[in-house]
Design an enzyme around this catalytic site. Structure first.
Site, PDB file in Angstrom:
ATOM      1  N   HIS A 486       0.849  -1.202   0.000  1.00 54.39           N
ATOM      2  CA  HIS A 486       0.000   0.000   0.000  1.00 54.39           C
ATOM      3  C   HIS A 486       0.879   1.244   0.000  1.00 54.39           C
ATOM      4  O   HIS A 486       0.655   2.177  -0.785  1.00 54.39           O
ATOM      5  CB  HIS A 486      -0.913  -0.022   1.228  1.00 54.39           C
ATOM      6  CG  HIS A 486      -1.637   1.260   1.506  1.00 54.39           C
ATOM      7  ND1 HIS A 486      -2.962   1.445   1.218  1.00 54.39           N
ATOM      8  CD2 HIS A 486      -1.214   2.433   2.061  1.00 54.39           C
ATOM      9  CE1 HIS A 486      -3.322   2.668   1.580  1.00 54.39           C
ATOM     10  NE2 HIS A 486      -2.270   3.286   2.102  1.00 54.39           N
ATOM     11  N   GLU A 487       1.871   1.276   0.886  1.00 56.12           N
ATOM     12  CA  GLU A 487       2.731   2.460   0.966  1.00 56.12           C
ATOM     13  C   GLU A 487       3.562   2.610  -0.305  1.00 56.12           C
ATOM     14  O   GLU A 487       3.780   3.733  -0.785  1.00 56.12           O
ATOM     15  CB  GLU A 487       3.621   2.401   2.211  1.00 56.12           C
ATOM     16  CG  GLU A 487       2.863   2.357   3.534  1.00 56.12           C
ATOM     17  CD  GLU A 487       1.859   3.492   3.717  1.00 56.12           C
ATOM     18  OE1 GLU A 487       2.001   4.546   3.067  1.00 56.12           O
ATOM     19  OE2 GLU A 487       0.913   3.316   4.515  1.00 56.12           O
ATOM     20  N   GLU A 546      -5.961   7.002  -1.366  1.00 54.68           N
ATOM     21  CA  GLU A 546      -5.848   5.838  -0.484  1.00 54.68           C
ATOM     22  C   GLU A 546      -6.473   4.597  -1.121  1.00 54.68           C
ATOM     23  O   GLU A 546      -5.993   3.475  -0.921  1.00 54.68           O
ATOM     24  CB  GLU A 546      -6.500   6.129   0.869  1.00 54.68           C
ATOM     25  CG  GLU A 546      -5.804   7.188   1.684  1.00 54.68           C
ATOM     26  CD  GLU A 546      -4.386   6.804   2.106  1.00 54.68           C
ATOM     27  OE1 GLU A 546      -4.102   5.587   2.215  1.00 54.68           O
ATOM     28  OE2 GLU A 546      -3.570   7.715   2.327  1.00 54.68           O
ATOM     29  N   ASP A 550      -4.656   1.150  -1.732  1.00 56.13           N
ATOM     30  CA  ASP A 550      -5.207  -0.124  -1.253  1.00 56.13           C
ATOM     31  C   ASP A 550      -5.261  -1.157  -2.373  1.00 56.13           C
ATOM     32  O   ASP A 550      -4.893  -2.325  -2.187  1.00 56.13           O
ATOM     33  CB  ASP A 550      -6.621   0.075  -0.690  1.00 56.13           C
ATOM     34  CG  ASP A 550      -6.633   0.471   0.776  1.00 56.13           C
ATOM     35  OD1 ASP A 550      -5.574   0.413   1.425  1.00 56.13           O
ATOM     36  OD2 ASP A 550      -7.717   0.843   1.277  1.00 56.13           O
TER      37      ASP A 550
END
Length: 638
Positions: A486-487, A546, A550
């Site tokens: 995700h990051e 986000e 995800d």
């Protein structure tokens, strides 16, 4: 099984989140001093419990860990816990700051003290900070911005907003009570709060909403300082800046230029009393946590109303969070070294490197990027800085934090704040410190920094259910693997994709690729936008970055899980849903829908898996099932 609660296998194809977390939710209760429980919050509570027990031993006389900073932390924690002393000091420590504001006669008077105001941390109608220049991140730039609003977001100021109708009366009552605790009469307190709200309402039309602020690159609006200073006839911004950084840069950055366009209409002689009252109210609220118990209880009333929290934290917890928040990296260093250690640091770093290797393979085989853009993306990924666990050394700033046992808690905190502010402005003219961490190691979170092109994983998140030797590799990939990826994906979301491998705003895309990426981002917006939740609707634009992260994180982690020696995709998807378990107050869920760039936890669990073909084969999801999404509707970006 997931964390001791049975999975309802009959519901997996209709509602993955409820199938995994439904039994837990039936038994879970939200503590009175919380607005939510589950997932991330359970880890926060566990760390709180562990460290408070350790610090009890510290206060009881056990040896202080081997650095002077922990000794100063111990002193501050002791002061924060001494509520008898707080009662004895009363409001006296705050009074000099209120008197400073009360003593202001006009804008000329404010100008004479403006540099001091910034260095003291008092409320001002303009905020100033020194941060990396988003187009030249090796050097610092000066950012001038608007102050915060009373209500959580600009959208609350819309006519007939129901949340505002509930919240503003609570804010009003809270602020009036606090002013009366400071010695103001009821009538005077009422006048001050009315004037403060009037000034706040004038600010609101000219600042960005959370949705607008989520477009990160649009924060970068450079202007000549002379032009910005000319926008207000009442403040000498150049003079104040010279006092802060001993320089007057030719250019400053305005994240919200429309606010400065309106500044002269806000800062008028007729409005001066409203401004003063706004400053008074902000100053009183800022001081409540360091004064008496009554100040603490009353001061938290509005914040608790925002989140639906039923009661204030205990005195001991409040003292713990105040002290650990002040000595964040010091406490993080203690936690990281004792409960994480260098071996775990190396192990997790290896896992991050494995995930970046998977990501690189996926970029190389990407079917919609041109060769030119794909090559640039791989270069950016290869330049990614990885930080795991805790910094190698504590920021030297903390060596300056010295606690005076004979001064009040408020005075000590104010002194530390002034040291930190002075240190912040001393960055000007220095090279950007890329070793700096923005989170302490005991923080349950992780982040990607576009201007550093770095991913950071504090020690606190690197534990069960995200990661554990007791879990299968598939379960770990569904937890920490998805978080890591995700990051990484944030480097290629709608914001991060506009920064190059050095962290500078720089378009490295071909026109065709960029247009296609924008179409894919719009598809992600559409997938979430308008979903009913907690009596409101999800904002797809607010949450798009986000959601892209995800989606990329989950698909990348899935590929890693499938390449392991043992594969259990049911465990992968079940742990993905497990880590997002959350039970929250309605007020808190509605607040997050307004201001949080993340989608609601339940939707993060449920919506993203629908985009993955493997989810359908793993659980035999059919077109008649509620979790089914037609193949042409599935959003696939990374």
């Amino acid at each position: 099984m997931a964390s001791g609660f049975p999975v309802d296998t009959d519901r997996l194809t209709d509602d993955l989140y409820e199938a995994v977390n439904g039994k837990w939710a039936e038994q879970a209760t939200i503590p009175g001093d919380h607005s939510s429980t589950g997932g991330f919050m359970d880890l926060v509570d566990n760390i709180e419990h562990t460290l408070m027990a350790d610090f009890d031993d510290l206060l009881a006389g056990k040896p202080t860990p081997g650095n002077a900073e922990m000794g100063e932390f111990k002193k501050l924690y002791t002061l924060a816990l001494n509520f008898d002393q707080r009662e004895e000091n009363g409001v006296a420590p705050l009074k000099p700051y209120l008197e400073k504001i009360e003593g202001l006669r006009d804008f000329a008077d404010l100008n004479a003290h403006l540099t001091e105001w910034f260095l003291t941390g008092l409320s001002t109608p303009v905020t100033i900070s020194v941060d990396p220049d988003m187009k030249d991140t090796d050097h610092y730039a000066l950012y001038l911005d608007a102050p915060s609003l009373i209500l959580p977001d600009k959208t609350y100021y819309a006519k007939d907003n129901p949340a505002a109708k509930q919240l503003l009366p609570i804010f009003t009552t809270t602020a009036e009570k606090l002013l009366q605790l400071c010695g103001y009469s009821a009538d005077r307190a009422q006048t001050i709060v009315a004037q403060a709200k009037a000034f706040d309402a004038q600010i609101a039309p000219h600042v960005k909403s959370a949705e607008e602020s989520a477009d990160y690159v649009k924060m970068y609006n450079p202007f000549p300082l002379a032009d910005v200073d000319a926008k207000t006839t009442q403040l000498d911004l150049t003079g104040a800046i010279k006092g802060l950084i001993h320089d007057a840069p030719a250019q400053v950055i305005l994240p919200q230029p429309t606010y400065f366009d309106a500044l002269d209409s806000l800062l008028t002689p007729d409005n001066f009393e409203n401004l003063k009252s706004w400053m008074l109210v902000n100053t009183v609220f800022d001081g409540t946590g360091a004064l008496t118990e009554e100040f603490r209880q009353v001061g938290g009333t509005y914040r608790r109303a925002l989140s639906g929290q039923k009661e204030a934290r205990s005195q001991k917890k409040a003292a713990y969070y105040l002290a650990t928040g002040t000595f964040g990296q010091v406490v993080g260093d203690y936690y990281g070294r004792k409960y994480f250690g260098e071996k775990a640091k190396a192990d997790v770093r290896d896992m991050v490197l494995k995930m970046t290797a998977v990501y690189q393979r996926r970029l190389k085989t990407n079917t919609w990027l041109s060769a030119a853009t794909r090559e640039k993306a791989i270069v950016k990924l290869q330049k990614l800085t990885i930080k795991v666990g805790y910094p190698d050394e504590i920021d030297p700033l903390y060596q300056q934090f010295k606690i005076d046992d004979h001064a009040s808690l408020f005075e000590n905190l104010q002194h530390i704040s002034e040291i930190a502010i002075k240190h912040h402005f001393s960055r000007w003219g220095q090279p950007v410190d890329r070793k700096r961490w923005d989170m302490s190691a005991n923080t349950v979170n992780a982040y990607y920094s576009p201007d550093n092109n770095e991913i950071v994983f504090p020690a606190a998140i690197l534990q069960k259910p995200f990661y554990s030797l007791d879990q299968s590799s598939s379960a770990n990939y569904g937890g920490i693997g998805a978080v890591i990826a995700h990051e990484i994906s944030h480097a290629f979301d709608n914001n991060g994709s506009q920064f190059d491998e050095f962290g500078n705003i720089n378009n490295w895309w071909t026109d065709t690729d960029l247009a296609h990426f924008k179409d894919l981002a719009q598809a992600m917006i559409d997938e979430f936008d308008g979903i009913d939740f907690a009596g409101q609707k999800v904002n797809g634009k607010l949450t798009v970055s986000e959601n892209i992260a995800d989606a990329g994180g989950l698909s990348c982690a899935l590929e890693a899980a499938k390449s392991a020696s043992e594969i259990d995709l049911k465990a992968f998807f079940i742990n993905w849903a497990n880590v997002w378990r959350m039970k929250a107050t309605t007020e808190y869920m509605q607040l997050l829908l307004s201001i949080d760039v993340h989608a609601p936890a339940k939707l993060r669990a449920n919506v993203q898996v629908k985009n993955l073909d493997d989810f359908y084969t793993t659980f035999d999801v059919k077109p008649t099932d509620k979790m089914y999404l037609a193949p042409d509707k599935r959003v696939k970006i990374w």
